[in-house]
Design a protein around this motif. Structure first.
Motif, mmCIF file in Angstrom:
data_model
loop_
_atom_site.group_PDB
_atom_site.id
_atom_site.type_symbol
_atom_site.label_atom_id
_atom_site.label_comp_id
_atom_site.label_asym_id
_atom_site.label_seq_id
_atom_site.Cartn_x
_atom_site.Cartn_y
_atom_site.Cartn_z
ATOM 1 N N LEU A 262 31.947 36.991 41.043
ATOM 2 C CA LEU A 262 32.685 37.880 40.151
ATOM 3 C C LEU A 262 33.663 38.779 40.895
ATOM 4 O O LEU A 262 34.559 39.352 40.287
ATOM 5 N N GLN A 263 33.513 38.887 42.223
ATOM 6 C CA GLN A 263 34.439 39.685 43.022
ATOM 7 C C GLN A 263 35.618 38.864 43.521
ATOM 8 O O GLN A 263 36.582 39.425 44.017
ATOM 9 N N GLN A 264 35.534 37.537 43.391
ATOM 10 C CA GLN A 264 36.615 36.657 43.833
ATOM 11 C C GLN A 264 37.599 36.433 42.689
ATOM 12 O O GLN A 264 37.307 36.703 41.529
ATOM 13 N N ALA A 265 38.781 35.909 43.054
ATOM 14 C CA ALA A 265 39.807 35.601 42.044
ATOM 15 C C ALA A 265 39.265 34.550 41.089
ATOM 16 O O ALA A 265 38.502 33.676 41.496
ATOM 17 N N PRO A 266 39.609 34.610 39.835
ATOM 18 C CA PRO A 266 40.462 35.589 39.175
ATOM 19 C C PRO A 266 39.694 36.812 38.687
ATOM 20 O O PRO A 266 40.286 37.803 38.280
ATOM 21 N N TYR A 267 38.357 36.774 38.757
ATOM 22 C CA TYR A 267 37.548 37.825 38.159
ATOM 23 C C TYR A 267 37.634 39.143 38.923
ATOM 24 O O TYR A 267 37.519 40.210 38.332
ATOM 25 N N GLY A 268 37.836 39.091 40.218
ATOM 26 C CA GLY A 268 37.911 40.302 41.029
ATOM 27 C C GLY A 268 39.011 41.243 40.584
ATOM 28 O O GLY A 268 38.879 42.461 40.688
ATOM 29 N N ASP A 269 40.113 40.679 40.075
ATOM 30 C CA ASP A 269 41.223 41.503 39.590
ATOM 31 C C ASP A 269 40.983 42.024 38.175
ATOM 32 O O ASP A 269 41.630 42.982 37.761
ATOM 33 N N LEU A 270 40.073 41.398 37.452
ATOM 34 C CA LEU A 270 39.852 41.747 36.047
ATOM 35 C C LEU A 270 38.616 42.609 35.807
ATOM 36 O O LEU A 270 38.508 43.262 34.769
ATOM 37 N N LEU A 271 37.684 42.582 36.756
ATOM 38 C CA LEU A 271 36.406 43.278 36.578
ATOM 39 C C LEU A 271 36.179 44.312 37.675
ATOM 40 O O LEU A 271 36.477 44.059 38.841
#
Length: 121
Positions: free
Chosen positions: A102-111
């Motif tokens: 969840l910390q990697q792209a794309p989620y890292g930028d959203l969460l």
């Protein structure tokens, strides 16, 4: 992420956190991803009036076997990002791997990941 011994305990902890959040500020759009089968007594129900969006994913490690299903569910939810997102895990064995994903792209930028919520029996 929410961990705890049973689904009912995790769901009660999420409901309490949502109630505390609503008391502290205006109720904002929130989403919950629950791993496992629905409980008829769950305090978490999707409702446009409350702004709560509840999604259920079949039981299975969300880091391993359920990874694709989790990603599809997250992608759908994040089209209109909720102010608050809870992910309830039936098994916390791979919580660190899931957090890393969840910390990697794309989620890292959203969460923005907060500390885990430990539901107590």
């Amino acid at each position: 992420m929410v961990t705890g011994p049973r689904a009912a305990v995790r769901e009660a902890a999420i409901a309490a956190a949502l109630a505390n959040m609503a008391a502290a500020q205006s109720a904002a759009q929130s989403a919950v991803i629950l791993e496992g089968l629905a409980d008829a007594n769950s305090p978490l129900i999707s409702s446009p009036e409350t702004g709560l969006n509840v999604q259920r994913i079949a039981p299975g490690c969300l880091c391993c076997a359920g990874n694709l299903v989790l990603r599809v569910t997250l992608n759908r939810l994040l089209r209109r990002p909720p102010a608050q997102l809870f992910i309830s895990l039936a098994n916390a064995e791979h919580v660190d791997q899931l957090r890393s994903m969840l910390q990697q792209a794309p989620y890292g930028d959203l969460l923005d990941l907060d500390t885990d919520l430990q539901a107590q029996a």
